[in-house]
Scaffold this motif. Structure first.
Motif, PDB file in Angstrom:
ATOM      1  N   PRO A 500       0.807  -1.232   0.000  1.00 20.09           N
ATOM      2  CA  PRO A 500       0.000   0.000   0.000  1.00 20.09           C
ATOM      3  C   PRO A 500       0.836   1.276   0.000  1.00 20.09           C
ATOM      4  CG  PRO A 500      -0.130  -1.091   2.138  1.00 20.09           C
ATOM      5  CD  PRO A 500       0.556  -2.038   1.216  1.00 20.09           C
ATOM      6  N   ILE A 501       2.022   1.260   0.624  1.00 27.67           N
ATOM      7  CA  ILE A 501       2.872   2.458   0.604  1.00 27.67           C
ATOM      8  C   ILE A 501       3.323   2.752  -0.826  1.00 27.67           C
ATOM      9  CG2 ILE A 501       5.103   3.372   1.321  1.00 27.67           C
ATOM     10  CD1 ILE A 501       4.747   1.929   3.955  1.00 27.67           C
ATOM     11  N   THR A 502       3.767   1.736  -1.525  1.00 30.61           N
ATOM     12  CA  THR A 502       4.175   1.913  -2.921  1.00 30.61           C
ATOM     13  C   THR A 502       3.010   2.399  -3.765  1.00 30.61           C
ATOM     14  OG1 THR A 502       5.807   0.138  -2.686  1.00 30.61           O
ATOM     15  CG2 THR A 502       5.154   0.744  -4.931  1.00 30.61           C
ATOM     16  N   ALA A 740      -2.203   0.720   4.732  1.00 30.83           N
ATOM     17  CA  ALA A 740      -0.842   0.650   5.266  1.00 30.83           C
ATOM     18  C   ALA A 740      -0.865   0.656   6.786  1.00 30.83           C
ATOM     19  CB  ALA A 740      -0.022   1.831   4.740  1.00 30.83           C
ATOM     20  N   VAL A 741      -1.670   1.534   7.366  1.00 30.67           N
ATOM     21  CA  VAL A 741      -1.812   1.557   8.837  1.00 30.67           C
ATOM     22  C   VAL A 741      -2.352   0.227   9.331  1.00 30.67           C
ATOM     23  CG1 VAL A 741      -3.028   2.659  10.741  1.00 30.67           C
ATOM     24  CG2 VAL A 741      -2.073   4.055   8.906  1.00 30.67           C
ATOM     25  N   PHE A 822       5.702   9.081   5.758  1.00 34.77           N
ATOM     26  CA  PHE A 822       6.300   8.908   7.087  1.00 34.77           C
ATOM     27  C   PHE A 822       5.293   9.204   8.201  1.00 34.77           C
ATOM     28  CE2 PHE A 822      10.172   9.297   4.554  1.00 34.77           C
ATOM     29  CZ  PHE A 822      10.925   8.255   5.090  1.00 34.77           C
ATOM     30  N   LEU A 823       4.336  10.095   7.920  1.00 39.76           N
ATOM     31  CA  LEU A 823       3.285  10.347   8.903  1.00 39.76           C
ATOM     32  C   LEU A 823       2.303   9.184   8.993  1.00 39.76           C
ATOM     33  CD1 LEU A 823       2.447  14.130   8.351  1.00 39.76           C
ATOM     34  CD2 LEU A 823       3.697  13.074  10.243  1.00 39.76           C
ATOM     35  N   ILE A 824       2.283   8.369   7.965  1.00 38.73           N
ATOM     36  CA  ILE A 824       1.474   7.153   8.012  1.00 38.73           C
ATOM     37  C   ILE A 824       2.200   6.063   8.791  1.00 38.73           C
ATOM     38  CG2 ILE A 824       0.577   5.247   6.599  1.00 38.73           C
ATOM     39  CD1 ILE A 824       0.001   7.341   4.408  1.00 38.73           C
TER      40      ILE A 824
END
Length: 850
Positions: A500-502, A740-741, A822-824
């Motif tokens: 999910p980050i990608t 992602a979280v 990064f905040l995620i």
């Protein structure tokens, strides 16, 4: 009790012991289902186009001109016209002659704006002038005064009169067809139901005088005779008077509100593109989440195999557990889908993507489609996730539970290679496409690239750690040593977070920067075709002939030209543009003072741009195999087929090219019949702007600016198109961020025993958190780099199609995406670590888990 019931009972009972993993799957499926149902609602809205009439609500039937252009190469598809399709006046008699018609009331609309201190209110509705006879179409009744029987009289609707403090007998200043005029208010009328737009009703003589298209009417309201069914009568009119559009019910709103029909394509685009994106994102997210939860249960599944469970039973149990969670999430997703659909639609309306009058439609078909798609994706993800665990031998499964392997199987590797090849192929194809269609080809490269990363995720994480692990240790210090080891050992789990980050970073950067790059090229191509020292813009519907004459006579003005913008097609020979008609520009013919066209004439002359003539881009002429002097037939914005002679060929850009017609010809086939801008050239630009600004004080709603106003006016329409892509990006990123979280929290919470053992060995909570921060940083940076690389396969080809090497767009978007990732990752890591270490170390070691 048979084996199926035993497996089902075991599956359901095990859910209570895996609350975190079940919740993660529930959230991923819930949000995905909600978004799919919202997309289905948007698509249904585009198909139905439900817009309740207001000013025409009292007429059971509304008859208008042709519904749209039937594409010659695809006659089943009809593309709405950019302008209102009018009816010749002789059609009224034909409609009246149809048996069952009680009364046929014609209606014309023309630009009329109420003036306050000589200027219209910002954003005022323009096409508000009508003849008094059409007041019956909205059930208007006089509450004060009398009907306008003589020229110079007008009836105001009650809301407008009340807001302006006007009454019968008062004098009022109106801008009619761009010209200020004074009228006497003969009366005030109240509609049968609420009408949001103002209405000014004039005498029959004035309505005929102000009609921008003499000899035609905009539409006809039909009242059936007593006892005649409106639906049956609509069928008779359609049969006996062909080529007209007969509307009943809420469909009548599309005749009243011009933007309704034109919103069909943007809505379908929004629903189709976003729906396809959500399907891919959901499949990746749900698969990653379910795979992670199954991987964390390897020991449990291995124990079941060792105690006699067959591979089929293990596989069935995992699928049943997941489908139980999926079914509950899908049901809840129906409620979320309703909320999301209404929110997305209302947001689209507030951004100007769809008109406010269009109603959102979402019935059982939309809900069923979303739920079925959700359950299918969930079943597929669960089936494949459980396959590896079910096929593994008990001893092998126990070993894998201790140290999960990072090698992906041959099927996933082949799929990743196919997706990689597709990404490269899409990017390469985009380079050779016209800029105005390149985004549709290159956009999917973001998704295929993300799928490839998802398939190779464990190996990518392992390679990154092996390659850059020493560097991470040097930069992050001693806490990084264990973080690097853990990241390598848990590559499979971290791959679920990587996906999910990608995806989020690739979609955000790819969508935004491809759109900003295309938008810059589009605006530059439009503005580059014109040149002016001063640009006059009217907010009162357009420029009257008197104003145009005064502009031409202003000292210092050598050339002035009204500018009319519309869209249309070359019908014979057909240009093949289909649902994307070419832009039409209307300008005055070249005179001794020059021309406002900046494009070079390669053949012919613009001095002949008079009457029924056209100047074609050379690329279009070559495609159609026509030359100067050729006769072609054009389908203009109001549906009229006009034969024209090609008088010049222009060296226009191959993308975003425009066909140029005489301004008076094109204006006659627009809804308002007027030019909304005038371009002026002369010697001293500053002096011209100053002189025109002084004169413009007497012209209602006219502003004067320099040549930057050309780009600014086009920027507004281009922004609406861009907002669709921005909205898609925001929603997709939000879903990927939540995923992602989700996966990160599950991965961290499943390590309670590990954290307990570390604390018993002497590490404090702060050291464990720092270790987790380094792990999260490795995954975040890896996902960002992959997302950036994937987005380049969309953005760079888009830039190359526009003639640029470097994409265009604000740098803050890139910085915002980096910060968002990064905040995620880090806050989710911190919160999950805190929850995972709530118990003391001894209790944590005794807990089940990894």
């Amino acid at each position: 009790m048979n084996s199926r019931r035993v497996v089902l009972a075991l599956a359901l009972s095990s859910l209570r012991y895996r609350a975190a993993a079940s919740l993660a799957s529930f959230v991923a499926i819930l949000i995905g289902c909600g978004l799919l149902i919202a997309c289905a609602g948007l698509f249904e809205t585009a198909i139905v186009l439900k817009a309740a009439p207001q000013r025409l609500s009292a007429a059971p039937l509304v008859v208008g001109g042709s519904a749209g252009f039937k594409l010659p190469d695809e006659e089943s598809q009809v593309v709405p016209y950019a302008e209102r399709a009018v009816l010749p006046e002789d059609q009224i008699a034909k409609i009246t002659a149809v048996q069952g018609v009680g009364q046929a009331v014609p209606d014309v609309s023309f630009a009329t704006v109420l003036l306050h201190d000589g200027a219209p209110e910002p954003g005022a509705s323009v096409l508000s002038g009508h003849g008094w006879d059409s007041a019956s179409l909205g059930g208007y009744k006089l509450t004060e005064g009398a009907a306008p029987n003589t020229p110079g009289q007008v009836v105001l609707d009650a809301a407008t009169a009340s807001a302006a403090g006007l009454h019968a007998g008062s004098a009022v200043d109106l801008a009619v067809n761009g010209q200020r005029q004074s009228f006497q208010i003969s009366g005030v009328a109240e509609p049968a139901q609420t009408v949001k737009s103002p209405a000014f009703f004039f005498s029959v003589a004035d309505a005929q005088r102000f009609n921008p298209h003499p000899g035609t009417v905009g539409l006809v309201g039909v009242f059936p005779a007593d006892g005649v069914d409106a639906t049956e009568l609509a069928g008779k009119i359609s049969e006996q008077v062909p080529s007209l559009t007969v509307l009943t019910g809420d469909d009548r709103g599309s005749a009243e509100f011009l933007g309704v029909s034109g919103s069909q394509l943007p809505l379908i685009l929004l629903a189709a593109v976003f729906g396809g994106m959500v399907l891919v994102v959901m499949a990746l997210v749900v698969s990653a989440t379910i795979s992670l939860t199954v991987r964390q249960r390897q020991q449990e599944l291995a124990l079941l195999r060792a105690t006699g469970a067959t591979p089929k039973q293990v596989h069935r149990m995992v699928v049943m557990e997941t489908m139980a969670v999926g079914a509950i999430a899908a049901v809840c997703g129906a409620f979320l889908g309703s909320l999301l659909g209404n929110w997305i639609f209302s947001t689209s309306g507030s951004l100007g993507i769809v008109p406010d009058e269009l109603a959102f439609t979402q019935d059982v078909i939309a809900f069923a489609a979303g739920i079925v798609a959700t359950l299918a994706i969930t079943f597929g993800a669960a089936w494949f996730a459980a396959l590896a665990a079910a096929r593994a031998r008990p001893i092998q499964a126990l070993a894998e539970a201790a140290i999960p392997g990072v090698k992906v199987n041959a099927l996933r590797r082949m799929g990743a290679l196919i997706c990689g090849a597709a990404t490269v192929l899409l990017a390469a194809t985009t380079i050779f496409m016209p800029a105005d269609t390149a985004a549709a080809i290159g956009g999917p490269a973001v998704l295929t690239g993300a799928i490839g990363v998802a398939l190779l995720g464990p190996e990518i994480i392992a390679w990154v750690v092996d390659r850059f692990g020493p560097f991470v240790r040097r930069v992050a210090g001693r806490d990084a040593t264990l973080a690097v080891i853990n990241t390598r050992a848990r590559a499979v789990a971290f791959a679920a977070v990587l996906t999910p980050i990608t995806l989020a970073s690739a979609v955000a950067l790819g969508n935004v920067y491809s759109e900003t790059t295309a938008q810059k090229a589009q605006i530059a191509a439009y503005a580059g075709q014109l040149k002016a020292d001063a640009v006059l813009t009217s907010a009162a519907g357009g420029f009257s002939p008197d104003e145009l004459a005064q502009i031409r006579s202003t000292p210092g003005v050598s050339t002035s030209s009204p500018l009319v913008i519309s869209s249309g097609w070359v019908e014979e020979p057909y240009d093949g543009n289909g649902s994307d008609p070419l832009r039409l520009l209307g300008v005055a013919a070249q005179d001794q003072g020059g021309t406002v066209l900046a494009t070079e004439v390669t053949e012919g002359s613009l001095t002949a741009l008079r009457g029924n003539s056209v100047a074609l881009p050379a690329s279009v002429a070559e495609k159609l195999e026509v030359k100067v002097g050729s006769q072609i037939k054009m389908r203009l914005g109001d549906g009229a087929q006009v034969p024209v002679t090609v008088v010049a060929l222009l060296d226009s850009p191959s993308s975003y090219a425009s066909m140029v017609l005489p301004a008076d010809l094109l204006a006659a086939h627009t809804t308002s019949g007027l030019a909304s801008q005038v371009l002026v050239r002369g010697g001293d630009a500053g002096a011209i702007v100053s002189a025109l600004s002084d004169r413009a004080k007497d012209w209602p709603g006219v502003t004067v600016g320099d040549d930057s106003a050309l780009a600014a006016s086009f920027q507004a329409s281009a922004d609406v198109e861009a907002l669709i892509n921005y909205l898609l990006a925001v929603l997709a990123i939000a879903y990927a961020a939540i995923a992602a979280v989700n996966t990160l929290s599950v991965a961290v919470l499943a390590r309670r025993r590990e954290f307990g053992a570390q604390r018993l060995a002497g590490a404090d909570r702060g050291q464990v958190k720092r270790m987790l921060f380094v792990e999260g940083g490795i995954v975040a940076v890896t996902g960002l780099v992959l997302g950036i690389v994937i987005s380049l396969f969309t953005v760079v080809p888009m830039a190359l199609t526009t003639g640029e090497i470097i994409p265009s767009g604000p740098v803050w978007v890139f910085l915002a995406v980096v910060l968002a990732i990064f905040l995620i990752v880090w806050p989710a890591t911190s919160l999950s670590a805190r929850l995972a270490m709530r118990r003391n170390a001894i209790e944590a070691v005794k807990m089940p888990g990894q």
